[in-house]
Write a protein that holds these residues in place. Structure first.
Motif, PDB file in Angstrom:
ATOM      1  N   GLY A   1      59.350 -56.973   7.732  1.00  0.00           N
ATOM      2  CA  GLY A   1      60.430 -56.263   7.059  1.00  0.00           C
ATOM      3  C   GLY A   1      60.021 -54.948   6.447  1.00  0.00           C
ATOM      4  O   GLY A   1      60.876 -54.186   5.981  1.00  0.00           O
ATOM      5  N   LEU A   2      58.732 -54.639   6.458  1.00  0.00           N
ATOM      6  CA  LEU A   2      58.212 -53.475   5.730  1.00  0.00           C
ATOM      7  C   LEU A   2      57.603 -52.452   6.674  1.00  0.00           C
ATOM      8  O   LEU A   2      56.873 -52.801   7.610  1.00  0.00           O
ATOM      9  N   ASP A   3      57.892 -51.180   6.395  1.00  0.00           N
ATOM     10  CA  ASP A   3      57.179 -50.123   7.117  1.00  0.00           C
ATOM     11  C   ASP A   3      56.294 -49.296   6.180  1.00  0.00           C
ATOM     12  O   ASP A   3      55.774 -48.258   6.560  1.00  0.00           O
ATOM     13  N   GLY A   4      56.119 -49.763   4.966  1.00  0.00           N
ATOM     14  CA  GLY A   4      55.232 -49.118   4.003  1.00  0.00           C
ATOM     15  C   GLY A   4      55.371 -49.764   2.649  1.00  0.00           C
ATOM     16  O   GLY A   4      56.436 -50.326   2.320  1.00  0.00           O
ATOM     17  N   VAL A   5      54.307 -49.723   1.861  1.00  0.00           N
ATOM     18  CA  VAL A   5      54.302 -50.332   0.537  1.00  0.00           C
ATOM     19  C   VAL A   5      53.617 -49.396  -0.451  1.00  0.00           C
ATOM     20  O   VAL A   5      52.560 -48.831  -0.161  1.00  0.00           O
ATOM     21  N   ILE A   6      54.233 -49.249  -1.630  1.00  0.00           N
ATOM     22  CA  ILE A   6      53.642 -48.507  -2.746  1.00  0.00           C
ATOM     23  C   ILE A   6      53.562 -49.447  -3.947  1.00  0.00           C
ATOM     24  O   ILE A   6      54.543 -50.111  -4.287  1.00  0.00           O
ATOM     25  N   ILE A   7      52.391 -49.491  -4.577  1.00  0.00           N
ATOM     26  CA  ILE A   7      52.183 -50.349  -5.743  1.00  0.00           C
ATOM     27  C   ILE A   7      51.641 -49.512  -6.882  1.00  0.00           C
ATOM     28  O   ILE A   7      50.682 -48.751  -6.695  1.00  0.00           O
TER      29      ILE A   7
END
Length: 438
Positions: A169-175
């Protein structure tokens, strides 16, 4: 089964260069049972007012906590404004919070027994939150369309759960400030946390040495007197000690200092704790208005083991945190203790429920370490070197074990850096997502 769910939406409402649209989704309480009772999950869409009809990529935000709702945007500024330059943003009220079906002392009182309350609350961890998000994606986005995730603090924990079980479901993640330690469970994390909190205390007293005497005087008074807060709760020495929650935020030293300097007034019976001081103490804690933060806090680390009040058990390993008359008090941070529920009027009826959850040992998995070790979703995070809530040692350990993971370590900000320098932080991390050498 992850699939689209029924939902209703409002029309767009525009103000101060942003457009907002509300969505309410009908979710199963238990995603693993077809006949599960339903709850509502609320999410607010935000987009630039001139880009409402543009074909923009989506980003979903996971708030810190656990147990707190998403931001309520007031204008086009801050980190949200930075996201809106390129994305359509969905601010998710995680189940149990905000305008989602809320978990409050009042709503939990509807259950007949403490066991029923505890059984209900087991469905409010990161695994369920992520499944909610996937149902929303299937409902709101075009078929096959992915989105980016952005998570602050506990929101980063949720995103590692997302990367574990639904990376499709994700094409990128920022934390931001939320790369969790996923090895060693609650004990490993809290041992590091105690050390970080001790360091914050040392820094605080170096910065405000005059507060040492102020704190000792207040502690002595609380040891000798039962102080009732305006709401009817108790200002015990341990509740006063828990004001250390402030110390891990930008401006937290000042908040605590300004609070302490107005502690006393001369009343009809002599020197006494001031009403506005007592009201400010109450406002500093959200344990009763956000019971998930208290009752389920330690479960955010639990996988197949009981937490058994981990922070309280480990306290004996750090005797410097004991409260002793006429000695310097070290404030505590996110250390939840069973006695806290006695100090908050609204939480007293939930003590049995909290004990059941602390003893529960069959918690399901929060992470798939094999999947994380083969991660292909570009991920960029900032971790704060002096973070009091998410120890850098454990964050670094996790980041080094996950491919396609960029970790920016900085001592420029505290845990809430996204609130103080959000545009700079978010723009930097977005740029890193596009880097071919993530």
């Amino acid at each position: 089964m992850i699939a689209a769910v029924p939902f209703r939406s409002t029309s767009y409402r525009t103000f101060k260069k942003i457009a907002l649209r509300d969505h309410v989704f009908e979710m199963p309480l238990d995603h693993h049972q077809a006949d599960s009772p339903r709850i509502e999950v609320f999410a607010r869409e935000v987009v630039g007012s001139k880009r409402v009809h543009d074909d923009l990529p989506w980003m979903i935000f996971f708030q810190g906590g656990p147990g707190f709702p998403a931001n309520r945007p007031m204008n086009e500024g801050g980190w949200i404004g930075e996201v809106l330059k390129t994305h359509r943003l969905l601010l998710l009220d995680q189940r149990g919070t905000g305008l989602s079906t809320r978990v409050l002392p009042q709503t939990l009182a509807r259950f007949a027994t403490a066991q029923e309350q505890a059984d209900y609350l087991t469905h409010f961890r990161a695994d369920a939150i992520v499944r909610d998000a996937e149902c929303i994606r299937h409902s709101l986005l075009e078929p096959g369309q992915k989105w980016k995730g952005i998570g602050q603090s506990y929101g980063g924990f949720c995103l590692l759960t997302y990367l574990s079980f639904h990376p499709e479901g994700l094409d990128g993640v920022i934390i931001t400030g939320g790369v969790p330690g996923i090895q060693g469970g609650a004990e490993a994390n809290y041992r590091h946390t105690y050390v970080k909190v001790r360091e914050k205390n040392e820094a605080y007293y170096r910065h405000y040495p005059e507060d040492d005497a102020r704190v000792r005087e207040i502690v002595a008074h609380l040891l000798d007197h039962e102080v009732t807060l305006p709401s009817g709760g108790t200002l015990s020495p341990r509740r006063f000690q828990a004001l250390g929650l402030l110390l891990g935020m930008d401006g937290g030293f000042e908040q605590l200092h300004y609070l302490l300097e107005k502690a006393w007034v001369d009343g009809s019976s002599g020197r006494e704790l001031a009403l506005d001081f007592l009201m400010a103490v109450e406002a500093a804690h959200a344990f009763d208005s956000n019971p998930i933060f208290c009752i389920l806090h330690e479960s955010i680390y639990a996988e197949g083991e009981a937490t058994d009040w981990t922070a309280e058990r480990l306290r004996a390993e750090f005797p410097e945190f004991e409260i002793r008359r006429s000695e310097r008090l070290l404030f505590t941070g996110e250390m939840i203790a069973p006695g806290m529920l006695d100090d908050f009027v609204a939480l007293r009826p939930l003590k049995a429920c909290a004990e059941i959850l602390a003893a529960r040992s069959d918690w399901g998995p929060l992470y798939d370490r094999k999947q994380l070790a083969s991660n292909k979703v570009p991920t960029a995070a900032i971790s704060y070197f002096e973070d009091m809530y998410v120890p850098i040692e454990k964050s670094r350990e996790t980041a080094l074990a996950i491919p396609n993971f960029y970790q920016w370590v900085s001592n420029e900000w505290e845990h809430n850096g996204i609130g103080t320098e959000g545009p700079k932080i978010v723009s930097t991390l977005l740029e890193r997502l596009e880097s071919p050498r993530l």
